[in-house]
Scaffold this motif. Sequence first.
Motif, PDB file in Angstrom:
ATOM      1  N   VAL B 171      37.694  39.481  33.092  1.00 58.63           N
ATOM      2  CA  VAL B 171      36.468  39.926  33.759  1.00 58.63           C
ATOM      3  C   VAL B 171      35.811  41.032  32.946  1.00 58.63           C
ATOM      4  CG1 VAL B 171      35.534  40.952  35.849  1.00 58.63           C
ATOM      5  CG2 VAL B 171      37.369  39.302  36.009  1.00 58.63           C
ATOM      6  N   PRO B 199      40.592  43.188  44.233  1.00 53.16           N
ATOM      7  CA  PRO B 199      41.704  42.325  44.687  1.00 53.16           C
ATOM      8  C   PRO B 199      42.853  42.257  43.689  1.00 53.16           C
ATOM      9  CG  PRO B 199      39.713  41.020  44.264  1.00 53.16           C
ATOM     10  CD  PRO B 199      39.324  42.446  44.125  1.00 53.16           C
ATOM     11  N   LEU B 200      42.508  42.232  42.402  1.00 49.42           N
ATOM     12  CA  LEU B 200      43.555  42.172  41.379  1.00 49.42           C
ATOM     13  C   LEU B 200      44.428  43.418  41.436  1.00 49.42           C
ATOM     14  CD1 LEU B 200      44.776  40.861  38.791  1.00 49.42           C
ATOM     15  CD2 LEU B 200      43.233  42.328  37.511  1.00 49.42           C
ATOM     16  N   ALA B 203      46.852  43.428  44.352  1.00 48.28           N
ATOM     17  CA  ALA B 203      48.004  42.551  44.134  1.00 48.28           C
ATOM     18  C   ALA B 203      48.914  43.108  43.048  1.00 48.28           C
ATOM     19  CB  ALA B 203      47.519  41.150  43.767  1.00 48.28           C
ATOM     20  N   LEU B 228      49.413  35.912  43.712  1.00 43.21           N
ATOM     21  CA  LEU B 228      48.022  36.304  43.940  1.00 43.21           C
ATOM     22  C   LEU B 228      47.367  36.792  42.646  1.00 43.21           C
ATOM     23  CD1 LEU B 228      48.385  38.147  47.353  1.00 43.21           C
ATOM     24  CD2 LEU B 228      47.494  35.871  46.929  1.00 43.21           C
ATOM     25  N   TYR B 232      44.126  35.058  41.041  1.00 39.41           N
ATOM     26  CA  TYR B 232      42.934  35.826  40.676  1.00 39.41           C
ATOM     27  C   TYR B 232      42.601  35.614  39.204  1.00 39.41           C
ATOM     28  CZ  TYR B 232      39.899  39.805  39.687  1.00 39.41           C
ATOM     29  OH  TYR B 232      38.851  40.583  39.280  1.00 39.41           O
ATOM     30  N   ILE B 235      41.149  32.039  38.626  1.00 38.86           N
ATOM     31  CA  ILE B 235      39.795  31.824  39.132  1.00 38.86           C
ATOM     32  C   ILE B 235      38.782  32.652  38.341  1.00 38.86           C
ATOM     33  CG2 ILE B 235      38.275  32.123  41.126  1.00 38.86           C
ATOM     34  CD1 ILE B 235      40.739  31.637  42.894  1.00 38.86           C
ATOM     35  N   MET B 236      39.104  33.921  38.122  1.00 37.19           N
ATOM     36  CA  MET B 236      38.146  34.790  37.464  1.00 37.19           C
ATOM     37  C   MET B 236      37.978  34.450  35.985  1.00 37.19           C
ATOM     38  SD  MET B 236      36.667  36.313  39.654  1.00 37.19           S
ATOM     39  CE  MET B 236      36.222  37.781  40.502  1.00 37.19           C
TER      40      MET B 236
END
Lengths: 249, 250, 244
Positions: B171, B199-200, B203, B228, B232, B235-236
């Motif tokens: 990211v 969120p990262l 987790a 998780l 993440y 997806i990211m």
Amino acid sequence: MRQLKVALVMLLIGGVLTTVAFVMAFTTAEMQRFGTVTVDEPLDTAFPLMEVSERGYTYERPWFSQKIFYFHVPVAEASFLVFGVAAFYSIRFLMRRRKEFDTKARLAMETAIVFVTLTMITGILWTRAAWGVWWEWEPRLTTYFIMTLMMIGYFVLRNSIEDEERRATYAAAFGIIAFINAPISFFITRLIPSSHPVVFQSGFATSNLIPFIIAQIGMLMVGYAIYAIRASEVRLEERVDVLKDALEG
Amino acid sequence: MTVADTPTPPAPARQTGASLSWRQFKAILRKDIVMELRTKEMVTSMGIYALLTMVIYQVALSQAGTAFDPRDIAAGLLWLAFVFTSMLGLNRSLVHEKDQGCLEALLLSPVDRPIIFFAKAAGNVVFLLIVQALTIPVFAFLFLQRADQYGGDLWMIPLALAGGAIGIAGVGTLLATMSVNTKGKDFVLAVLFVPLMYPLLLAAVSATSAAVLGGDGYVQQFWSSMALVAAYDAIMLVAAFALYEFVIGA
Amino acid sequence: MTQAVAAEMLAVQVRDLTRTFGARKALDKVSFDLPTGSFLSIFGPNGAGKTTLVKVLTTLTPPSDGSAKVCGLDVVEESVDLRERIGLISHNPLLYPDLSAEENLSFFADMYGIDDAANRVRELLVAVELDHRRLDLVRTFSRGMLQRLSIARALLHAPEVLFLDEPYSGLDPHAVEIFDSLIAQIRADHTFVMISHDLAKGLELCTHALILARGKVVLSAPKEEIDEAEFAATYRATVGTGVA
């Protein structure tokens, strides 16, 4: 101009519907109850007395703070929907590189930030009433907090870029990735074991559903109205710009 | 000898296809590492920044009392340091592409844009891991000496760090590519980066904390948190990869 | 820029090229042809669309409408192949200051997938007379040396069309001389497209000239047909109409 008229009508109807839902929430909607409370002495209260026994006086515990959900939940749902619209136009912008999609995405994001703020405020009020604190790092509140920050970030990003097209592209990219991030935030906040109480469950009776739906429709109409009024304003600004350009040339 | 004497038009033979892509990936990564080894800009600035953070931690914890066990919040403190130092590094990694317009030359070469993304992100992972590897012993030395013992399995820590570093770099590379073109680079990066990282971090802190503390069911907590982190990252990374082409060309 | 030239002889072919964003038109129906081997100078005030035009031709920016071909390859559809056949020399050196001259060239040789890169790099360093400095960091180079190295970088993959983006800005007279002589040496084998602010210099080098203003072609002609005084007057008239 037609869009502006539609928007004003929508604003009016939306406002009326929301008000109706507000009244219904406190009149027709069935009161949600927490259960009962038993005290030694009779209380001077409007709450119904359920039972008098040797254990004391048992009163019903009404759940007034629950009323906020007729507003909180519709606003929250509307905010996510409008955020989705912003992400949708961001994708369309990246595909087609047309300025109008960028404008639509930006206006949707503006509307979304209004709704997210309202969600946060109603959420905080609920937290105070239900848990006795103003803020709780509860998954939904946290997610909305993060969403607010991302939307602020979206506008910070926009304001820090001079070149129009680059600004539009970056904003679109960030809008999309922020939209992907929001549900991830929610799930991860829920799934990570923490010491905080896990969320409440709220049930619905039919009499509660009606004001809820009315409020939802009202909010969405108000949301559309905000969006459309801003859109016609921006269109006027753009026309002024074009005219200015033409005059200078 | 002049340019005219050299056989200019006879076009040099060229590689194509997947082997070329691999060569381009390696070239960008190698270039970033060579430049870093030479200037040591990123690693020193990140490392010193991490040290300064440790001082701030000492101040923050100074009134906590003797009963307080720093292990309880060690994972959070570590990731906090990593977040701030990584922002510093991410910005640098793109500033030097931008400075002399090198990015333009890179974009003019027949390289697929995703290769630039993966190479830059891989470079950032490497630098983050180096800084993490330097920070952790210092952190342990400064804060965890009185702690009785380390709770979980030692191999869990690098795994959690790597998982977090991949997400940060993925990211972060996308965001830094944008922020490098804005007024007030560092501020813009922070505003975009922190909420997306939320969120990262949650987790990763949970996984790291399980590894540091041990205790009942820590293996289970570690793996569910790592799942998780992995979700993440996956997806990211896909999202950042898909958006990169648009961002880098703008 | 005559219709008589066959399409395959054209290095650059631009048809109704338009680049818009909202109401703003960076390029407005730009059309011209450039035969292989010629030298085009593009003039125009700031914001006239010169940079945008070169960005479209070098595949860095997609056109909104119309089409452009360089070396017969479409800038959108065949962009990767096209990039192998063009080079750019800018007023920015486009080199990494913390790498040596040789490392810079090797890096770009890798990006272009050139076989036997070491020899090719050496060859070009000798050609631009920087062989003795090949291990020095580019950071330590003078502006003139940077510009020479930047020519070497642009020629690495033996491009057919070279784009020059105000290559003279920031060069001292001596460096200009060296730059001119290097360009003269490669002039015969390449097609050139140059953006220039310097009217005299641009006209001296070119075989074709183009004036852009507010995204439109104001004048486009081969050099033989240009009367310099008239040309200068046309150019000056556009300067006031610069940025919208």
